[in-house]
Design a protein around this motif. Structure first.
Motif, PDB file in Angstrom:
ATOM      1  N   LEU A   1      69.364  87.117  25.764  1.00 28.98           N
ATOM      2  CA  LEU A   1      70.712  87.612  26.072  1.00 28.98           C
ATOM      3  C   LEU A   1      71.415  86.681  27.052  1.00 28.98           C
ATOM      4  O   LEU A   1      72.561  86.297  26.852  1.00 28.98           O
ATOM      5  N   LEU A   2      70.726  86.303  28.124  1.00 31.63           N
ATOM      6  CA  LEU A   2      71.353  85.501  29.178  1.00 31.63           C
ATOM      7  C   LEU A   2      71.397  84.018  28.862  1.00 31.63           C
ATOM      8  O   LEU A   2      72.341  83.327  29.252  1.00 31.63           O
TER       9      LEU A   2
ATOM     10  N   GLY B   1      78.616  83.791  26.885  1.00 27.04           N
ATOM     11  CA  GLY B   1      79.399  84.892  27.434  1.00 27.04           C
ATOM     12  C   GLY B   1      80.727  85.053  26.720  1.00 27.04           C
ATOM     13  O   GLY B   1      81.385  86.079  26.845  1.00 27.04           O
ATOM     14  N   ARG B   2      81.134  84.042  25.957  1.00 30.08           N
ATOM     15  CA  ARG B   2      82.359  84.153  25.157  1.00 30.08           C
ATOM     16  C   ARG B   2      82.138  85.023  23.925  1.00 30.08           C
ATOM     17  O   ARG B   2      83.074  85.568  23.362  1.00 30.08           O
ATOM     18  N   ASP B   3      80.856  85.135  23.514  1.00 28.64           N
ATOM     19  CA  ASP B   3      80.534  85.865  22.290  1.00 28.64           C
ATOM     20  C   ASP B   3      79.941  87.248  22.530  1.00 28.64           C
ATOM     21  O   ASP B   3      79.954  88.089  21.631  1.00 28.64           O
ATOM     22  N   VAL B   4      79.382  87.470  23.708  1.00 26.87           N
ATOM     23  CA  VAL B   4      78.691  88.731  23.983  1.00 26.87           C
ATOM     24  C   VAL B   4      78.953  89.139  25.434  1.00 26.87           C
ATOM     25  O   VAL B   4      79.091  88.289  26.306  1.00 26.87           O
ATOM     26  N   ASP B   5      79.040  90.440  25.664  1.00 28.71           N
ATOM     27  CA  ASP B   5      79.217  90.971  27.021  1.00 28.71           C
ATOM     28  C   ASP B   5      77.833  91.070  27.657  1.00 28.71           C
ATOM     29  O   ASP B   5      77.081  92.020  27.417  1.00 28.71           O
TER      30      ASP B   5
ATOM     31  N   SER C   1      76.899  91.531  30.765  1.00 30.00           N
ATOM     32  CA  SER C   1      76.755  92.632  31.715  1.00 30.00           C
ATOM     33  C   SER C   1      76.399  93.924  30.985  1.00 30.00           C
ATOM     34  O   SER C   1      75.473  94.642  31.372  1.00 30.00           O
ATOM     35  N   ALA C   2      77.117  94.216  29.916  1.00 29.33           N
ATOM     36  CA  ALA C   2      76.847  95.424  29.137  1.00 29.33           C
ATOM     37  C   ALA C   2      75.463  95.359  28.490  1.00 29.33           C
ATOM     38  O   ALA C   2      74.742  96.359  28.447  1.00 29.33           O
ATOM     39  N   GLY C   3      75.077  94.180  28.015  1.00 31.65           N
ATOM     40  CA  GLY C   3      73.762  94.012  27.409  1.00 31.65           C
ATOM     41  C   GLY C   3      72.637  94.238  28.404  1.00 31.65           C
ATOM     42  O   GLY C   3      71.635  94.882  28.095  1.00 31.65           O
ATOM     43  N   CYS C   4      72.801  93.718  29.616  1.00 34.14           N
ATOM     44  CA  CYS C   4      71.801  93.927  30.666  1.00 34.14           C
ATOM     45  C   CYS C   4      71.726  95.399  31.035  1.00 34.14           C
ATOM     46  O   CYS C   4      70.637  95.957  31.209  1.00 34.14           O
ATOM     47  N   ASP C   5      72.880  96.027  31.144  1.00 35.32           N
ATOM     48  CA  ASP C   5      72.929  97.451  31.477  1.00 35.32           C
ATOM     49  C   ASP C   5      72.195  98.273  30.419  1.00 35.32           C
ATOM     50  O   ASP C   5      71.414  99.173  30.740  1.00 35.32           O
ATOM     51  N   LYS C   6      72.409  97.945  29.168  1.00 31.06           N
ATOM     52  CA  LYS C   6      71.772  98.654  28.062  1.00 31.06           C
ATOM     53  C   LYS C   6      70.245  98.515  28.115  1.00 31.06           C
ATOM     54  O   LYS C   6      69.516  99.409  27.720  1.00 31.06           O
ATOM     55  N   LEU C   7      69.772  97.379  28.658  1.00 31.31           N
ATOM     56  CA  LEU C   7      68.328  97.134  28.770  1.00 31.31           C
ATOM     57  C   LEU C   7      67.757  97.621  30.100  1.00 31.31           C
ATOM     58  O   LEU C   7      66.594  97.378  30.413  1.00 31.31           O
ATOM     59  N   GLY C   8      68.601  98.307  30.907  1.00 34.06           N
ATOM     60  CA  GLY C   8      68.115  98.897  32.156  1.00 34.06           C
ATOM     61  C   GLY C   8      68.239  98.022  33.381  1.00 34.06           C
ATOM     62  O   GLY C   8      67.614  98.287  34.404  1.00 34.06           O
ATOM     63  N   PHE C   9      69.041  96.970  33.297  1.00 32.48           N
ATOM     64  CA  PHE C   9      69.236  96.056  34.424  1.00 32.48           C
ATOM     65  C   PHE C   9      70.722  95.954  34.752  1.00 32.48           C
ATOM     66  O   PHE C   9      71.384  94.977  34.417  1.00 32.48           O
ATOM     67  N   SER C  10      71.251  96.955  35.410  1.00 32.19           N
ATOM     68  CA  SER C  10      72.670  96.955  35.785  1.00 32.19           C
ATOM     69  C   SER C  10      72.915  95.968  36.904  1.00 32.19           C
ATOM     70  O   SER C  10      72.203  95.959  37.909  1.00 32.19           O
ATOM     71  N   TRP C  11      73.908  95.120  36.722  1.00 33.92           N
ATOM     72  CA  TRP C  11      74.246  94.132  37.740  1.00 33.92           C
ATOM     73  C   TRP C  11      74.746  94.827  38.996  1.00 33.92           C
ATOM     74  O   TRP C  11      75.386  95.878  38.932  1.00 33.92           O
TER      75      TRP C  11
END
Length: 95
Positions: free
Chosen positions: A14-15, A20-24, A26-36
């Motif tokens: 993900l990272l 970052g132009r193609d995928v969010d 922050s939202a992806g990390c949050d979905k995996l349990g790692f909120s920034w």
């Protein structure tokens, strides 16, 4: 820039494998349990960081970026090193 731990393994693609132009990211990390979270000073201008990383680096561009075909390359220098307990000056650490 963040130095991840083993528990962040699911975030690597993900990272690092997507723009970052193609995928969010922050939202992806949050979905995996790692909120920034906000960095050491916690203010609105503080960088967003993943919780639980080994170390965090704030980088500054040291020249122009250049085209490497399917991506751009940027040469940077370390401006600040963040650790869980706060920040330190890399010059004071010989870096």
């Amino acid at each position: 820039l963040q130095l991840l731990r083993e528990r962040h393994e699911g975030l690597v693609y993900l990272l690092g494998g997507q723009s970052g132009r193609d995928v969010d990211k922050s939202a992806g990390c949050d979905k995996l349990g790692f909120s920034w979270q906000r960095g050491p000073d916690g203010g609105a201008g503080s960088p967003l960081l993943l919780p639980g990383c080994r170390v965090y680096y704030r980088l500054e561009l040291a020249g122009e970026t250049f085209d490497a075909g399917d991506h751009e390359v940027a040469i940077c220098k370390i401006a600040v090193i963040f650790e869980e307990g706060g920040a330190s000056d890399p010059a004071a650490q010989g870096g």
